[in-house]
Design a protein around this motif. Sequence first.
Motif, mmCIF file in Angstrom:
data_model
loop_
_atom_site.group_PDB
_atom_site.id
_atom_site.type_symbol
_atom_site.label_atom_id
_atom_site.label_comp_id
_atom_site.label_asym_id
_atom_site.label_seq_id
_atom_site.Cartn_x
_atom_site.Cartn_y
_atom_site.Cartn_z
ATOM 1 N N GLN A 180 0.814 -1.207 0.000
ATOM 2 C CA GLN A 180 0.000 0.000 0.000
ATOM 3 C C GLN A 180 0.845 1.254 0.000
ATOM 4 O O GLN A 180 0.410 2.286 -0.463
ATOM 5 C CB GLN A 180 -0.920 0.009 1.230
ATOM 6 N N GLN A 184 0.594 5.374 2.870
ATOM 7 C CA GLN A 184 0.250 4.466 3.953
ATOM 8 C C GLN A 184 1.520 4.006 4.659
ATOM 9 O O GLN A 184 2.529 3.745 4.017
ATOM 10 C CB GLN A 184 -0.514 3.250 3.399
ATOM 11 N N CYS A 205 0.809 -6.965 1.021
ATOM 12 C CA CYS A 205 -0.646 -6.990 1.052
ATOM 13 C C CYS A 205 -1.149 -7.443 -0.306
ATOM 14 O O CYS A 205 -0.805 -6.801 -1.314
ATOM 15 C CB CYS A 205 -1.216 -5.606 1.385
ATOM 16 N N ARG A 249 -5.262 0.825 -5.352
ATOM 17 C CA ARG A 249 -5.462 0.678 -3.904
ATOM 18 C C ARG A 249 -6.901 0.284 -3.588
ATOM 19 O O ARG A 249 -7.144 -0.613 -2.765
ATOM 20 C CB ARG A 249 -5.111 1.986 -3.207
ATOM 21 N N LEU A 250 -7.861 0.938 -4.239
ATOM 22 C CA LEU A 250 -9.263 0.617 -3.988
ATOM 23 C C LEU A 250 -9.586 -0.804 -4.438
ATOM 24 O O LEU A 250 -10.352 -1.519 -3.763
ATOM 25 C CB LEU A 250 -10.158 1.620 -4.717
ATOM 26 N N ARG A 279 -7.507 -3.328 -4.522
ATOM 27 C CA ARG A 279 -6.902 -4.235 -3.553
ATOM 28 C C ARG A 279 -7.733 -4.300 -2.276
ATOM 29 O O ARG A 279 -7.959 -5.381 -1.717
ATOM 30 C CB ARG A 279 -5.478 -3.754 -3.258
ATOM 31 N N CYS A 280 -8.219 -3.156 -1.837
ATOM 32 C CA CYS A 280 -9.023 -3.128 -0.612
ATOM 33 C C CYS A 280 -10.347 -3.860 -0.807
ATOM 34 O O CYS A 280 -10.820 -4.569 0.097
ATOM 35 C CB CYS A 280 -9.284 -1.682 -0.195
ATOM 36 N N THR A 281 -10.970 -3.689 -1.981
ATOM 37 C CA THR A 281 -12.231 -4.385 -2.245
ATOM 38 C C THR A 281 -12.039 -5.894 -2.212
ATOM 39 O O THR A 281 -12.847 -6.644 -1.633
ATOM 40 C CB THR A 281 -12.787 -3.945 -3.611
ATOM 41 N N LEU A 338 -9.723 -7.592 -0.625
ATOM 42 C CA LEU A 338 -9.450 -8.053 0.743
ATOM 43 C C LEU A 338 -10.721 -8.108 1.574
ATOM 44 O O LEU A 338 -10.925 -9.035 2.374
ATOM 45 C CB LEU A 338 -8.427 -7.133 1.397
ATOM 46 N N ARG A 339 -11.617 -7.114 1.420
ATOM 47 C CA ARG A 339 -12.870 -7.125 2.188
ATOM 48 C C ARG A 339 -13.732 -8.331 1.820
ATOM 49 O O ARG A 339 -14.446 -8.873 2.670
ATOM 50 C CB ARG A 339 -13.645 -5.836 1.931
#
Length: 410
Positions: free
Chosen positions: A9, A131, A138, A375-376, A378-380, A382-383
């Motif tokens: 990140q 970050q 990640c 980044r978004l 990757r975050c989606t 992971l959630r």
Amino acid sequence: MTTSHGGDQGSQGSSRYGPSPVGGLGEALRTRPQQYQPAPPTPEPSPAPEYGEHPPPPEPGYQPEQPPEPAYQPDQPPPPTGYGSEPEPGENGGYAPETPEPEEPETPEGGYGPEDPQYGGGGETPEPPEQPPTGHPCPPSMTCDTRGIDDLQCEASGVKAESDALAAVAEALAKRRTDFETARSAYTQSRDAASQAVKDLNRRVDDLLDDTRCLLNKDDVACIDEAFGQVLDCLEDCDDEAGCCIDEGCGFEGETWSVGQIEDLRAQVVKVEKCFDEVLVKEPANLTDRVTKVTGLVDKLAEDLKADPREDANRLYARAKHARWVLDAIWGRFADVNEFQNCLCCGLTCSLRGRQWLALLEGKKAYQECQEKSRLRRCTWLRENVVDETLATQILLCPPRDPCAAESSD
């Protein structure tokens, strides 16, 4: 379980599209070009001194400070260094000079300091926040390090946006390059052609002023002179047609520009290009038109003076003064050819530099937007895969032991 859904990140990757702004005092600040002035002669290098001779004293002017070389003294021991050496006492009674504390830059009241990335205003696209490093990749179960893949893709997006920005104005820039050469020669020809006409007009206007002044008494002449002077005083507030219409340093080279200030920089560049396209390139034709206009004023005034001048003597004298004022401003913004050529060159170079900076900022913007999308994404992921990713990471952190190995140990 292995995944490849982005890198760390905190990775920002590219130095080309890094967070530093564009322009400012770190760039070569372009001032009015002086290429039309003769260059100073280059001094010939002085011959090297013979052995035993002292070199000649330096020429006056700026000389960089050079540290003195220590003379060779064989009879004196070298200064003590290391353990046991004693430094000279300082001014405050100690043995070490005090080191002044570095001064921190002051932050202006009510705004950001110059080191703040938001200094100078923001825009619709903020800088992506950095970050803090997590100490692991990640997603954490990732065994193939793909941190450079997103950055490479975003770098390509930035280069494409920069190239597209330059391609969009390439035709206009090429036209300005051609207009620059055309206007240079056209202005010289127009000015040469107008010189003799202006000399004749000056003589005629002087005669008309004398002829119309003779039609009035001294009080009327003085009153019209005062009234005309007051009108010219008011016109000084409208003096927007004097000098070069491009500010020193292009109006934007002394500042730094970030992604959020693209539109502000674009407005400055468009202002420069408007001056070049609508004023400087058209100046040769406008000069010819001004000569034609003042010639018409003088011809009409001379014709009306041949009629019965006594009936409208005040107006005839005021018209003669107006013709003199217009003729005095016949050359417009520029006192000579060099002033025009320098302003014309400044307009072209400022347009090129401004478009170059805008293209670079467009590349930075595309790069930052690509990083934010990665980044978004990757975050989606992971959630939506918390459980699976947790179990996959468990296998990496605590690999299962071979049961046969446990029985043999018993």
